[in-house]
Design a protein around this motif. Structure first.
Motif, PDB file in Angstrom:
ATOM      1  N   LEU A 274       0.813  -1.208   0.000  1.00  0.00           N
ATOM      2  CA  LEU A 274       0.000   0.000   0.000  1.00  0.00           C
ATOM      3  C   LEU A 274       0.852   1.267   0.000  1.00  0.00           C
ATOM      4  O   LEU A 274       0.325   2.365  -0.181  1.00  0.00           O
ATOM      5  CB  LEU A 274      -0.919   0.024   1.228  1.00  0.00           C
ATOM      6  N   GLU A 275       2.158   1.112   0.207  1.00  0.00           N
ATOM      7  CA  GLU A 275       3.044   2.266   0.292  1.00  0.00           C
ATOM      8  C   GLU A 275       3.205   2.939  -1.070  1.00  0.00           C
ATOM      9  O   GLU A 275       3.267   2.266  -2.106  1.00  0.00           O
ATOM     10  CB  GLU A 275       4.426   1.834   0.809  1.00  0.00           C
ATOM     11  N   ALA A 276       3.302   4.277  -1.052  1.00  0.00           N
ATOM     12  CA  ALA A 276       3.542   5.017  -2.289  1.00  0.00           C
ATOM     13  C   ALA A 276       4.876   4.618  -2.904  1.00  0.00           C
ATOM     14  O   ALA A 276       5.000   4.457  -4.130  1.00  0.00           O
ATOM     15  CB  ALA A 276       3.510   6.517  -2.002  1.00  0.00           C
ATOM     16  N   GLU A 277       5.875   4.454  -2.051  1.00  0.00           N
ATOM     17  CA  GLU A 277       7.172   3.953  -2.489  1.00  0.00           C
ATOM     18  C   GLU A 277       7.404   2.610  -1.802  1.00  0.00           C
ATOM     19  O   GLU A 277       7.756   2.543  -0.633  1.00  0.00           O
ATOM     20  CB  GLU A 277       8.287   4.939  -2.145  1.00  0.00           C
ATOM     21  N   ARG A 278       7.204   1.561  -2.542  1.00  0.00           N
ATOM     22  CA  ARG A 278       7.261   0.221  -1.964  1.00  0.00           C
ATOM     23  C   ARG A 278       8.692  -0.194  -1.618  1.00  0.00           C
ATOM     24  O   ARG A 278       9.623   0.058  -2.387  1.00  0.00           O
ATOM     25  CB  ARG A 278       6.660  -0.800  -2.933  1.00  0.00           C
ATOM     26  N   ASN A 279       8.825  -0.835  -0.487  1.00  0.00           N
ATOM     27  CA  ASN A 279      10.092  -1.422  -0.079  1.00  0.00           C
ATOM     28  C   ASN A 279      10.150  -2.842  -0.636  1.00  0.00           C
ATOM     29  O   ASN A 279       9.372  -3.708  -0.218  1.00  0.00           O
ATOM     30  CB  ASN A 279      10.191  -1.445   1.445  1.00  0.00           C
ATOM     31  N   PRO A 280      11.054  -3.119  -1.588  1.00  0.00           N
ATOM     32  CA  PRO A 280      11.077  -4.433  -2.241  1.00  0.00           C
ATOM     33  C   PRO A 280      11.239  -5.593  -1.262  1.00  0.00           C
ATOM     34  O   PRO A 280      10.618  -6.651  -1.446  1.00  0.00           O
ATOM     35  CB  PRO A 280      12.282  -4.332  -3.184  1.00  0.00           C
ATOM     36  N   THR A 281      12.044  -5.399  -0.235  1.00  0.00           N
ATOM     37  CA  THR A 281      12.269  -6.487   0.728  1.00  0.00           C
ATOM     38  C   THR A 281      10.999  -6.806   1.503  1.00  0.00           C
ATOM     39  O   THR A 281      10.634  -7.982   1.683  1.00  0.00           O
ATOM     40  CB  THR A 281      13.388  -6.110   1.707  1.00  0.00           C
ATOM     41  N   LYS A 282      10.300  -5.745   1.957  1.00  0.00           N
ATOM     42  CA  LYS A 282       9.061  -5.963   2.704  1.00  0.00           C
ATOM     43  C   LYS A 282       7.976  -6.568   1.812  1.00  0.00           C
ATOM     44  O   LYS A 282       7.208  -7.443   2.239  1.00  0.00           O
ATOM     45  CB  LYS A 282       8.581  -4.655   3.324  1.00  0.00           C
ATOM     46  N   CYS A 283       7.909  -6.096   0.564  1.00  0.00           N
ATOM     47  CA  CYS A 283       6.914  -6.649  -0.361  1.00  0.00           C
ATOM     48  C   CYS A 283       7.191  -8.128  -0.624  1.00  0.00           C
ATOM     49  O   CYS A 283       6.260  -8.951  -0.656  1.00  0.00           O
ATOM     50  CB  CYS A 283       6.920  -5.872  -1.672  1.00  0.00           C
ATOM     51  N   GLN A 284       8.450  -8.476  -0.797  1.00  0.00           N
ATOM     52  CA  GLN A 284       8.803  -9.868  -1.040  1.00  0.00           C
ATOM     53  C   GLN A 284       8.436 -10.735   0.150  1.00  0.00           C
ATOM     54  O   GLN A 284       7.942 -11.857  -0.003  1.00  0.00           O
ATOM     55  CB  GLN A 284      10.301  -9.993  -1.325  1.00  0.00           C
ATOM     56  N   SER A 285       8.649 -10.194   1.350  1.00  0.00           N
ATOM     57  CA  SER A 285       8.293 -10.943   2.560  1.00  0.00           C
ATOM     58  C   SER A 285       6.793 -11.209   2.622  1.00  0.00           C
ATOM     59  O   SER A 285       6.350 -12.318   2.957  1.00  0.00           O
ATOM     60  CB  SER A 285       8.742 -10.163   3.801  1.00  0.00           C
ATOM     61  N   THR A 286       5.984 -10.188   2.270  1.00  0.00           N
ATOM     62  CA  THR A 286       4.531 -10.367   2.236  1.00  0.00           C
ATOM     63  C   THR A 286       4.137 -11.401   1.188  1.00  0.00           C
ATOM     64  O   THR A 286       3.296 -12.285   1.436  1.00  0.00           O
ATOM     65  CB  THR A 286       3.841  -9.023   1.938  1.00  0.00           C
ATOM     66  N   SER A 287       4.749 -11.321   0.014  1.00  0.00           N
ATOM     67  CA  SER A 287       4.427 -12.256  -1.068  1.00  0.00           C
ATOM     68  C   SER A 287       4.810 -13.680  -0.702  1.00  0.00           C
ATOM     69  O   SER A 287       4.075 -14.635  -1.005  1.00  0.00           O
ATOM     70  CB  SER A 287       5.141 -11.827  -2.355  1.00  0.00           C
ATOM     71  N   ASP A 288       5.960 -13.847  -0.054  1.00  0.00           N
ATOM     72  CA  ASP A 288       6.377 -15.187   0.376  1.00  0.00           C
ATOM     73  C   ASP A 288       5.396 -15.750   1.404  1.00  0.00           C
ATOM     74  O   ASP A 288       5.060 -16.942   1.374  1.00  0.00           O
ATOM     75  CB  ASP A 288       7.784 -15.134   0.972  1.00  0.00           C
ATOM     76  N   ALA A 289       4.931 -14.889   2.306  1.00  0.00           N
ATOM     77  CA  ALA A 289       3.968 -15.335   3.316  1.00  0.00           C
ATOM     78  C   ALA A 289       2.653 -15.742   2.662  1.00  0.00           C
ATOM     79  O   ALA A 289       2.035 -16.759   3.055  1.00  0.00           O
ATOM     80  CB  ALA A 289       3.736 -14.227   4.344  1.00  0.00           C
ATOM     81  N   LEU A 290       2.202 -14.985   1.666  1.00  0.00           N
ATOM     82  CA  LEU A 290       0.984 -15.348   0.942  1.00  0.00           C
ATOM     83  C   LEU A 290       1.154 -16.691   0.235  1.00  0.00           C
ATOM     84  O   LEU A 290       0.257 -17.545   0.279  1.00  0.00           O
ATOM     85  CB  LEU A 290       0.638 -14.260  -0.083  1.00  0.00           C
ATOM     86  N   HIS A 291       2.291 -16.865  -0.415  1.00  0.00           N
ATOM     87  CA  HIS A 291       2.540 -18.119  -1.131  1.00  0.00           C
ATOM     88  C   HIS A 291       2.506 -19.310  -0.168  1.00  0.00           C
ATOM     89  O   HIS A 291       1.832 -20.318  -0.429  1.00  0.00           O
ATOM     90  CB  HIS A 291       3.901 -18.045  -1.826  1.00  0.00           C
ATOM     91  N   ASN A 292       3.206 -19.179   0.946  1.00  0.00           N
ATOM     92  CA  ASN A 292       3.245 -20.283   1.909  1.00  0.00           C
ATOM     93  C   ASN A 292       1.861 -20.573   2.486  1.00  0.00           C
ATOM     94  O   ASN A 292       1.482 -21.732   2.673  1.00  0.00           O
ATOM     95  CB  ASN A 292       4.231 -19.962   3.038  1.00  0.00           C
ATOM     96  N   ALA A 293       1.091 -19.518   2.758  1.00  0.00           N
ATOM     97  CA  ALA A 293      -0.258 -19.708   3.303  1.00  0.00           C
ATOM     98  C   ALA A 293      -1.160 -20.416   2.301  1.00  0.00           C
ATOM     99  O   ALA A 293      -1.974 -21.275   2.673  1.00  0.00           O
ATOM    100  CB  ALA A 293      -0.861 -18.364   3.695  1.00  0.00           C
ATOM    101  N   CYS A 294      -1.024 -20.068   1.012  1.00  0.00           N
ATOM    102  CA  CYS A 294      -1.863 -20.695  -0.013  1.00  0.00           C
ATOM    103  C   CYS A 294      -1.488 -22.153  -0.221  1.00  0.00           C
ATOM    104  O   CYS A 294      -2.349 -22.998  -0.494  1.00  0.00           O
ATOM    105  CB  CYS A 294      -1.748 -19.920  -1.328  1.00  0.00           C
ATOM    106  N   VAL A 295      -0.190 -22.473  -0.094  1.00  0.00           N
ATOM    107  CA  VAL A 295       0.250 -23.862  -0.230  1.00  0.00           C
ATOM    108  C   VAL A 295      -0.180 -24.693   0.965  1.00  0.00           C
ATOM    109  O   VAL A 295      -0.685 -25.811   0.825  1.00  0.00           O
ATOM    110  CB  VAL A 295       1.791 -23.932  -0.397  1.00  0.00           C
ATOM    111  N   GLU A 296      -0.002 -24.137   2.169  1.00  0.00           N
ATOM    112  CA  GLU A 296      -0.237 -24.908   3.386  1.00  0.00           C
ATOM    113  C   GLU A 296      -1.692 -24.931   3.836  1.00  0.00           C
ATOM    114  O   GLU A 296      -2.176 -25.933   4.357  1.00  0.00           O
ATOM    115  CB  GLU A 296       0.633 -24.351   4.529  1.00  0.00           C
TER     116      GLU A 296
END
Length: 351
Positions: A17-39
């Motif tokens: 949601l950030e105007a200037e996205r932090n790539p590391t934080k975004c990747q962490s969110t995406s990884d968490a979504l991926h793991n949640a969808c798999v598990e």
């Protein structure tokens, strides 16, 4: 096994949601979504940076005002006045697995050009004649549509999709044929078996559920090989031959419960699986699920990125020799499902 043994992950969507996205934080969110969808196929989505808590509280107040109206007033926007999909349904009119559900509700769909109430889902939405009702809910719809695209983008990163692949997927959901339900759970009759809605899987893309604080109502079936779920509170287990256990998905402040539907199962060729869930009756309560779906004309096929991930998990095979899910046109799939939505022909939504 009891529902106290596990809980769903909580994922904060704020980095996207950030105007200037932090790539590391975004990747962490995406990884968490991926793991949640798999598990799990389910997770809590923290949207405290996206909405004001007073918004869904006001929606709940408006829902309560409608569902406490006299029956004849509610029936004025009944399904039969439109396309038998858009509008109000009485207690036990909605059916799951051949059994009447102990709730009443109102269904809304994406407005269509040239509405024709003689065609399934092609009529016009019916709104209660309550001051502010339509305006407040339409504001919520717009926010959930935006949230759907944000979560889809975050999931594309978790799947390691290229920018081009994400844009192709986005074009399949940018005119989402969304659905919103407003559900009320009145006191149960004496002949009920304790269910408000029987076990089922959602058939679309993403579900965002706002629920009031009622606990131990929504239950999710977690697949766990070697685990045998026992009857809970004297209720049937409802999961067939699958091994696992039922857990509670109680409301968490500032979060919606999110789950993936069957379209994501097709997109990922089974890497993500739509998950069984059910609602037990725990007293009068209100729930507002928003279903962010593909475009009506979307051709849903397994994604190249998902096939690459599956191939990397099995070095001896390639994406070409894996059995893939058959493509479906979402609108056709939806019509087959909605055709058995309500107790108008003796069948139900998930028959």
């Amino acid at each position: 096994m009891t529902q106290a043994l596990a809980s769903l992950p909580i994922i904060d969507i704020a980095p996207y949601l950030e105007a200037e996205r932090n790539p590391t934080k975004c990747q962490s969110t995406s990884d968490a979504l991926h793991n949640a969808c798999v598990e799990y196929g389910f997770f809590y989505l923290d949207i405290s940076r996206f909405i004001d808590p007073s918004e869904p509280e006001e929606l709940t107040r408006l829902a309560r005002e409608f569902f406490t109206l006299p029956q004849e007033e509610k029936d004025k926007i009944g399904l039969e006045h439109q396309d038998y999909a858009r509008g109000y349904q009485r207690l036990k009119q909605n059916v799951t697995n051949g059994k009447a559900d102990n709730h009443e509700g109102i269904d809304f769909y994406k407005p269509v050009e040239k509405p024709d109430k003689s065609k399934p889902v092609w009529g016009e939405n019916q709104w209660p004649d309550i001051p502010g009702f339509k305006h407040k809910y339409e504001q919520w719809i717009e926010k959930m549509k935006k949230l759907g695209l944000i979560v889809m983008e975050a999931m594309s990163v978790g799947l390691k999709m290229t920018t081009e692949e994400w844009l192709e997927l986005r074009a399949q959901v940018d005119e989402s044929f969304w659905v919103m339900r407003i559900i009320g759970y009145p006191p149960l009759p004496t002949d009920d078996d304790g269910f408000s809605c029987g076990a089922h899987k959602d058939y679309g893309c993403l579900t965002f559920l706002y629920a009031d604080p009622t606990r131990s109502a929504l239950q999710v079936f977690l697949r766990q090989p070697g685990t045998t779920a026992s009857a809970l509170d004297g209720l049937p287990t409802e999961h067939g031959t699958e091994e696992g256990m039922w857990i509670n998905a109680d409301p968490v402040p500032n979060c919606v419960v999110c789950n993936i539907g069957e379209m994501w199962e097709i997109w990922t060729n089974g890497l993500y699986k739509s998950t069984l869930h059910r609602v037990l009756h725990r007293g009068s309560s209100y729930r507002i699920p928003f279903f962010f779906e593909p475009n009506f004309t979307a051709n849903v096929v397994p994604l190249r990125a998902a096939l690459r991930l599956l191939t990397s998990q099995d070095k001896e095979s390639s994406s070409n020799d894996k059995q893939t899910y058959k493509p479906v046109v979402y609108g056709d799939f939806l019509l087959r499902k909605v055709g058995t939505n309500f107790a108008l022909d003796g069948k139900g939504k998930y028959d």
